[in-house]
Design an enzyme around this catalytic site. Structure first.
Site, PDB file in Angstrom:
ATOM      1  CB  CYS A   1      38.679  40.649  37.879  1.00 49.47           C
ATOM      2  SG  CYS A   1      39.313  40.228  39.521  1.00 49.47           S
TER       3      CYS A   1
ATOM      4  CG  ASN B   1      37.279  37.068  43.584  1.00 48.31           C
ATOM      5  OD1 ASN B   1      36.877  36.289  44.429  1.00 48.31           O
ATOM      6  ND2 ASN B   1      36.708  38.241  43.407  1.00 48.31           N
TER       7      ASN B   1
ATOM      8  CB  CYS C   1      42.963  43.684  41.924  1.00 51.51           C
ATOM      9  SG  CYS C   1      44.622  43.268  42.478  1.00 51.51           S
ATOM     10  NE  ARG C   2      40.910  43.565  36.759  1.00 52.95           N
ATOM     11  CZ  ARG C   2      40.965  43.026  35.550  1.00 52.95           C
ATOM     12  NH1 ARG C   2      40.713  43.773  34.486  1.00 52.95           N
ATOM     13  NH2 ARG C   2      41.277  41.759  35.383  1.00 52.95           N
ATOM     14  CB  SER C   3      35.883  40.847  40.713  1.00 51.43           C
ATOM     15  OG  SER C   3      36.796  39.910  41.211  1.00 51.43           O
TER      16      SER C   3
ATOM     17  CG  ASP D   1      44.611  43.081  37.135  1.00 48.82           C
ATOM     18  OD1 ASP D   1      44.669  43.538  38.292  1.00 48.82           O
ATOM     19  OD2 ASP D   1      44.592  41.855  36.882  1.00 48.82           O
TER      20      ASP D   1
END
Length: 157
Positions: free
Chosen positions: A8, A11, A13-15, A125
């Site tokens: 993301c 690095n 939140c999402r990934s 995000d």
């Protein structure tokens, strides 16, 4: 060994959420010796930091460990070190191609590419939306489908 890198922007939140969720389902399927998981960001602003508090709170609630996760920036050598680089959105894909032009043997795709008829084509995000639960819902669906895809494609048992 199949090596998967989730990507993301920062690095945090999402990934890392995808890394933790995917690692959890890989472990539950007893496939940890077959599949290696990591995550990175296209930007380096958060390098060395733990996942965002919202991600950590949600993963704790779901009883998914994010122990030991720390943000890192994607590097050119990741194209040689991973078989799959899985991005969270279209901008991540564009940014990845800016880091390294040639893909080599690595598969670069979005996580939602593994979901038929997805609610979203890009995973929003939560750093900006604040909706970590919705992100988690999409990440979980994508990770589950990605694992099924890898099991079928690579005949993992």
């Amino acid at each position: 060994m199949i090596r998967v890198l989730f990507v993301c922007l920062g690095n945090i939140c999402r990934s890392p959420m995808a890394e933790a969720v995917f690692r959890d389902i890989v472990e539950k399927e007893n496939l940890s010796t077959e599949i290696q998981v990591d995550s990175g960001g296209t930007g380096g602003w958060h390098t060395g930091k733990k996942p965002h508090q919202g991600t950590r709170d949600l993963l704790d609630k779901e009883r998914i460990s994010c122990e030991g996760l720390a943000a890192r920036q994607v590097k050119k050598s990741d194209w040689d070190d991973f078989d799959y680089i899985i991005a969270m959105d279209d901008q991540n894909i564009t940014d990845l191609h800016g880091i390294r032009k040639e893909d080599g043997a690595v598969v670069i795709a979005k996580l939602m590419d593994f979901v038929s008829e997805p609610e979203e084509v890009n995973i929003p995000d939560p750093y900006y939306t604040g909706d970590f639960m919705y992100t988690y819902k999409l990440v979980s669906e994508g990770c589950s489908n990605l694992l099924n895809y890898l099991i079928e494609k690579h005949t993992i048992s």
